[in-house]
Design a protein around this motif. Structure first.
Motif, PDB file in Angstrom:
ATOM      1  N   PRO A  52       0.855  -1.183   0.077  1.00 16.25           N
ATOM      2  CA  PRO A  52      -0.079   0.055   0.013  1.00 16.25           C
ATOM      3  C   PRO A  52       0.863   1.184   0.031  1.00 16.25           C
ATOM      4  O   PRO A  52       1.968   1.220   0.678  1.00 16.25           O
ATOM      5  N   LYS A  53       0.556   2.219  -0.856  1.00 12.33           N
ATOM      6  CA  LYS A  53       1.232   3.388  -0.987  1.00 12.33           C
ATOM      7  C   LYS A  53       1.076   4.332   0.386  1.00 12.33           C
ATOM      8  O   LYS A  53       1.802   5.362   0.585  1.00 12.33           O
ATOM      9  N   VAL A  54       0.002   4.079   1.229  1.00  6.95           N
ATOM     10  CA  VAL A  54      -0.346   4.986   2.210  1.00  6.95           C
ATOM     11  C   VAL A  54       0.586   4.678   3.396  1.00  6.95           C
ATOM     12  O   VAL A  54       0.365   5.683   4.291  1.00  6.95           O
ATOM     13  N   SER A  55       1.245   3.532   3.627  1.00 13.86           N
ATOM     14  CA  SER A  55       1.774   3.130   4.810  1.00 13.86           C
ATOM     15  C   SER A  55       3.241   3.551   5.033  1.00 13.86           C
ATOM     16  O   SER A  55       3.861   3.664   3.806  1.00 13.86           O
ATOM     17  N   THR A  56       3.520   4.405   5.934  1.00 17.22           N
ATOM     18  CA  THR A  56       4.995   4.717   6.397  1.00 17.22           C
ATOM     19  C   THR A  56       5.488   3.879   7.234  1.00 17.22           C
ATOM     20  O   THR A  56       6.551   4.275   7.953  1.00 17.22           O
ATOM     21  N   ILE A  57       4.633   3.094   8.049  1.00 15.82           N
ATOM     22  CA  ILE A  57       5.125   2.574   9.496  1.00 15.82           C
ATOM     23  C   ILE A  57       6.284   1.381   8.911  1.00 15.82           C
ATOM     24  O   ILE A  57       5.724   0.518   8.147  1.00 15.82           O
ATOM     25  N   PRO A  58       7.212   1.369   9.724  1.00 13.27           N
ATOM     26  CA  PRO A  58       8.132   0.350   9.304  1.00 13.27           C
ATOM     27  C   PRO A  58       7.550  -1.030   9.811  1.00 13.27           C
ATOM     28  O   PRO A  58       6.786  -1.357  10.726  1.00 13.27           O
ATOM     29  N   SER A  59       7.877  -2.029   8.806  1.00 13.60           N
ATOM     30  CA  SER A  59       7.359  -3.345   9.003  1.00 13.60           C
ATOM     31  C   SER A  59       8.470  -4.188  10.181  1.00 13.60           C
ATOM     32  O   SER A  59       9.322  -4.028   9.787  1.00 13.60           O
ATOM     33  N   GLY A  60       7.759  -4.785  10.945  1.00 10.07           N
ATOM     34  CA  GLY A  60       8.478  -5.605  11.858  1.00 10.07           C
ATOM     35  C   GLY A  60       8.388  -7.097  11.247  1.00 10.07           C
ATOM     36  O   GLY A  60       7.865  -7.295  10.017  1.00 10.07           O
ATOM     37  N   ALA A  61       8.509  -8.024  12.182  1.00  9.70           N
ATOM     38  CA  ALA A  61       8.292  -9.486  11.682  1.00  9.70           C
ATOM     39  C   ALA A  61       6.766  -9.711  11.456  1.00  9.70           C
ATOM     40  O   ALA A  61       5.928  -9.025  12.543  1.00  9.70           O
ATOM     41  N   PRO A  62       6.259 -10.393  10.489  1.00 12.10           N
ATOM     42  CA  PRO A  62       4.856 -10.790  10.499  1.00 12.10           C
ATOM     43  C   PRO A  62       4.528 -11.219  11.556  1.00 12.10           C
ATOM     44  O   PRO A  62       4.936 -12.112  12.362  1.00 12.10           O
ATOM     45  N   VAL A  63       3.222 -10.781  12.095  1.00  7.13           N
ATOM     46  CA  VAL A  63       2.555 -11.499  13.338  1.00  7.13           C
ATOM     47  C   VAL A  63       1.129 -11.975  13.054  1.00  7.13           C
ATOM     48  O   VAL A  63       0.455 -11.111  12.165  1.00  7.13           O
ATOM     49  N   ARG A  64       0.638 -13.074  13.112  1.00  7.95           N
ATOM     50  CA  ARG A  64      -0.580 -13.658  12.606  1.00  7.95           C
ATOM     51  C   ARG A  64      -1.387 -13.660  13.919  1.00  7.95           C
ATOM     52  O   ARG A  64      -1.172 -14.491  14.685  1.00  7.95           O
ATOM     53  N   VAL A  65      -2.537 -13.037  13.811  1.00 11.35           N
ATOM     54  CA  VAL A  65      -3.362 -13.141  15.003  1.00 11.35           C
ATOM     55  C   VAL A  65      -4.785 -13.698  14.475  1.00 11.35           C
ATOM     56  O   VAL A  65      -5.545 -13.465  13.599  1.00 11.35           O
TER      57      VAL A  65
ATOM     58  N   ASP B   8     -14.442  -3.797  -1.552  1.00 11.23           N
ATOM     59  CA  ASP B   8     -13.359  -4.521  -2.005  1.00 11.23           C
ATOM     60  C   ASP B   8     -12.751  -3.778  -3.208  1.00 11.23           C
ATOM     61  O   ASP B   8     -13.577  -3.970  -4.137  1.00 11.23           O
ATOM     62  N   VAL B   9     -11.660  -3.201  -3.091  1.00 11.01           N
ATOM     63  CA  VAL B   9     -11.191  -2.384  -4.258  1.00 11.01           C
ATOM     64  C   VAL B   9      -9.837  -2.955  -4.640  1.00 11.01           C
ATOM     65  O   VAL B   9      -8.983  -3.295  -3.897  1.00 11.01           O
ATOM     66  N   ARG B  10     -10.022  -3.269  -5.900  1.00 11.79           N
ATOM     67  CA  ARG B  10      -8.546  -4.137  -6.491  1.00 11.79           C
ATOM     68  C   ARG B  10      -7.811  -2.921  -7.027  1.00 11.79           C
ATOM     69  O   ARG B  10      -8.255  -2.015  -7.417  1.00 11.79           O
ATOM     70  N   GLU B  11      -6.414  -3.464  -6.919  1.00 11.40           N
ATOM     71  CA  GLU B  11      -5.536  -2.576  -7.380  1.00 11.40           C
ATOM     72  C   GLU B  11      -5.296  -2.677  -8.956  1.00 11.40           C
ATOM     73  O   GLU B  11      -5.800  -3.599  -9.532  1.00 11.40           O
ATOM     74  N   PRO B  12      -5.005  -1.509  -9.594  1.00  8.40           N
ATOM     75  CA  PRO B  12      -4.424  -0.338  -8.839  1.00  8.40           C
ATOM     76  C   PRO B  12      -5.576   0.576  -8.597  1.00  8.40           C
ATOM     77  O   PRO B  12      -6.274   1.087  -9.453  1.00  8.40           O
ATOM     78  N   ALA B  13      -5.532   0.969  -7.560  1.00  7.05           N
ATOM     79  CA  ALA B  13      -6.587   1.778  -6.922  1.00  7.05           C
ATOM     80  C   ALA B  13      -6.046   3.416  -7.090  1.00  7.05           C
ATOM     81  O   ALA B  13      -4.819   3.464  -6.822  1.00  7.05           O
ATOM     82  N   LEU B 104     -17.910   5.767  -5.615  1.00 11.85           N
ATOM     83  CA  LEU B 104     -16.580   5.279  -5.822  1.00 11.85           C
ATOM     84  C   LEU B 104     -16.255   5.435  -7.344  1.00 11.85           C
ATOM     85  O   LEU B 104     -15.061   5.568  -7.764  1.00 11.85           O
ATOM     86  N   VAL B 105     -17.116   5.222  -8.130  1.00 14.87           N
ATOM     87  CA  VAL B 105     -16.931   5.462  -9.743  1.00 14.87           C
ATOM     88  C   VAL B 105     -16.448   6.731  -9.664  1.00 14.87           C
ATOM     89  O   VAL B 105     -15.672   7.042 -10.795  1.00 14.87           O
ATOM     90  N   ALA B 106     -17.093   7.864  -9.307  1.00 15.93           N
ATOM     91  CA  ALA B 106     -16.803   8.990  -9.702  1.00 15.93           C
ATOM     92  C   ALA B 106     -15.210   9.636  -9.158  1.00 15.93           C
ATOM     93  O   ALA B 106     -14.780  10.520  -9.547  1.00 15.93           O
ATOM     94  N   ALA B 107     -14.925   8.705  -8.045  1.00 19.69           N
ATOM     95  CA  ALA B 107     -13.458   8.911  -7.413  1.00 19.69           C
ATOM     96  C   ALA B 107     -12.320   8.195  -8.465  1.00 19.69           C
ATOM     97  O   ALA B 107     -11.152   8.169  -8.143  1.00 19.69           O
ATOM     98  N   GLY B 108     -12.907   7.655  -9.723  1.00 17.09           N
ATOM     99  CA  GLY B 108     -11.952   7.027 -10.587  1.00 17.09           C
ATOM    100  C   GLY B 108     -11.652   5.547 -10.056  1.00 17.09           C
ATOM    101  O   GLY B 108     -10.890   4.819 -10.872  1.00 17.09           O
ATOM    102  N   ILE B 109     -12.317   4.880  -9.117  1.00 20.46           N
ATOM    103  CA  ILE B 109     -12.184   3.497  -8.820  1.00 20.46           C
ATOM    104  C   ILE B 109     -12.975   2.665 -10.066  1.00 20.46           C
ATOM    105  O   ILE B 109     -14.036   2.549 -10.027  1.00 20.46           O
TER     106      ILE B 109
END
Lengths: 151, 265
Positions: A52-65, B8-13, B104-109
């Motif tokens: 995801p392009k939104v995340s800037t959080i450094p990733s640690g080891a994967p944790v499965r919950v 459920d939005v598939r990439e590229p979003a 969602l459509v209007a936002a280009g998804i």
């Protein structure tokens, strides 16, 4: 029951309350996530996940919950959520209502070939369910319980 | 009661995807607050209490849609309950969820699957070369009744198992076989939701009317477990996944016209 995985998807879940406002709007900024399903699809090979392009959080080891098992009218639903740092990288469905439940006895006014196509379609993979409030509700609850456990 | 909703939005979003999804959720929540019969302070409840108020544009629009549906269905669809109070549940969820999808459509998804309480809107494809697979829940068992493969379509299901409490039985004496579940596929969810509710009231004999008038596709099961279909269903049925074990659990009882039973397995 094989786990089901998705890659390259953003999933958002919410419960719209009818009496006390929004009971809980859940947004999962997930790199990959699932949809409410009643399916037993094979796993998709990992390694092709998109970040995801939104995340800037450094990733640690994967944790499965593992989320709680939620009892729905159609059987138990349970999900597991994988975190890297605070980022969700995967959601896996561990339990869904048994597809080997009691037989559905249907007959058709439709032509036999169409009827056969309807029956055959039942074996297709599933992205979502129309008319499936109970099961998807259980799925959302199980995912949320895993998020709550992780904190 | 809560209505579960997922997007459920598939990439590229596109960059604004998350904001658009939040706006879609907010729109549905606002519709719930305005139209819920369970909320004391909703506009709907205020109207039903006889408070003097100027109806919102949204209320006017929804009541207009309900009136259109009432007229088109010969009174089978009606947004008044037996006591004469307004109940817009048969029309408002599909209307609101379609508006959320429009956000969602209007936002280009270009690729998403929105599910609001079992009503579904899909756009684009979940992955290259495959349409969205939308299972239709069976009214009688855990297996899906069918799996539809859809692109740019809307699906609504009405069933006695799901929300029969607010579907009033107004079936005329000439109504067709009562339906346990009816699923409608249409171009927009507002239409699909109203038709699913209307056909649930009309029974099996209403299917031809819906298909002829609206060009929709119908998949229904009546109270005897007989499958009824209408419209071009065949191209919308998903093909079986070769990786899944074959399912033979469904048994064909016989044609509704009385022809002999046979087993599929």
């Amino acid at each position: 029951m094989m786990p089901k995985k998705w890659r390259g998807t953003l999933l958002y879940l919410g419960i719209l309350g009818a009496s006390v406002g929004v009971l809980g709007m859940r947004t999962l900024p997930a790199a990959s996530a699932g949809t409410p399903v009643v399916s037993s699809a094979p796993s998709v090979p990992s390694g092709s996940a998109t970040s995801p392009k939104v995340s800037t959080i450094p990733s640690g080891a994967p944790v499965r919950v593992t989320g709680q098992t939620i009892q729905t009218r159609y059987g138990p639903v349970q999900a597991a959520v994988t975190f890297e740092g605070s980022r969700i990288t995967d959601v896996t469905v561990l339990q869904t209502p048994n597809r080997d439940g009691r037989s559905i006895q249907i007959a058709s006014r439709a032509v036999p070939t169409l009827h056969d196509e309807v029956l055959q379609s039942q074996s297709a993979t599933i992205d979502t369910v129309s008319g499936a409030t109970y099961t998807s509700d259980g799925y959302a609850q199980s995912v949320q319980s895993a998020i709550d456990q992780h904190g | 009661m809560g209505i579960p909703m997922s997007v459920d939005v598939r990439e590229p979003a596109p960059p604004g995807a998350a904001t658009a999804v939040e706006a879609a959720f907010a729109l549905l929540d606002a519709a719930d607050r305005r139209f819920s019969p369970y909320r004391f302070d909703s506009e709907l409840s205020r109207i039903n209490r006889g408070e003097r108020l100027i109806a919102s544009p949204e209320m006017v629009e929804v009541l207009g849609l309900a009136e259109d549906a009432r007229a088109a269905s010969g009174g089978a669809f009606d947004c008044h309950d037996p006591n004469g109070r307004l109940d817009t549940n048969g029309v408002v969820k599909g209307w609101a969820a379609q508006r959320a999808a429009d956000v969602l459509v209007a936002a280009g998804i270009t690729s998403f699957c929105l599910n609001a309480g079992g009503d579904v809107v899909v756009r684009g494809a979940p992955e290259p070369g495959r349409r969205w697979h939308v299972a239709v829940r069976s009214p009688t068992g855990k297996d899906p009744l069918a799996v539809l493969a859809l692109q740019d379509a809307a699906v609504a299901t009405s069933g006695s198992y799901e929300r029969g409490d607010h579907i009033w039985d107004r079936r005329p004496a000439s109504a067709g076989r009562p339906l346990a579940s009816v699923t409608v596929v249409a171009g927009d969810l507002g239409t699909a939701d109203v038709l699913a509710t209307t056909l649930f009231v009309l029974g099996a004999d209403g299917i031809d009317w819906a298909v002829t008038t609206y060009g929709c596709v119908v998949l229904a099961v009546d109270d005897r477990g007989l499958l009824h279909t209408g419209g071009e269903l065949s191209p919308l049925l998903a093909r079986p996944d070769p990786h899944l074990p074959g399912k033979k659990s469904l048994r064909l009882l016989g044609q509704a016209d009385g022809s002999p039973s046979r087993s599929l397995s």
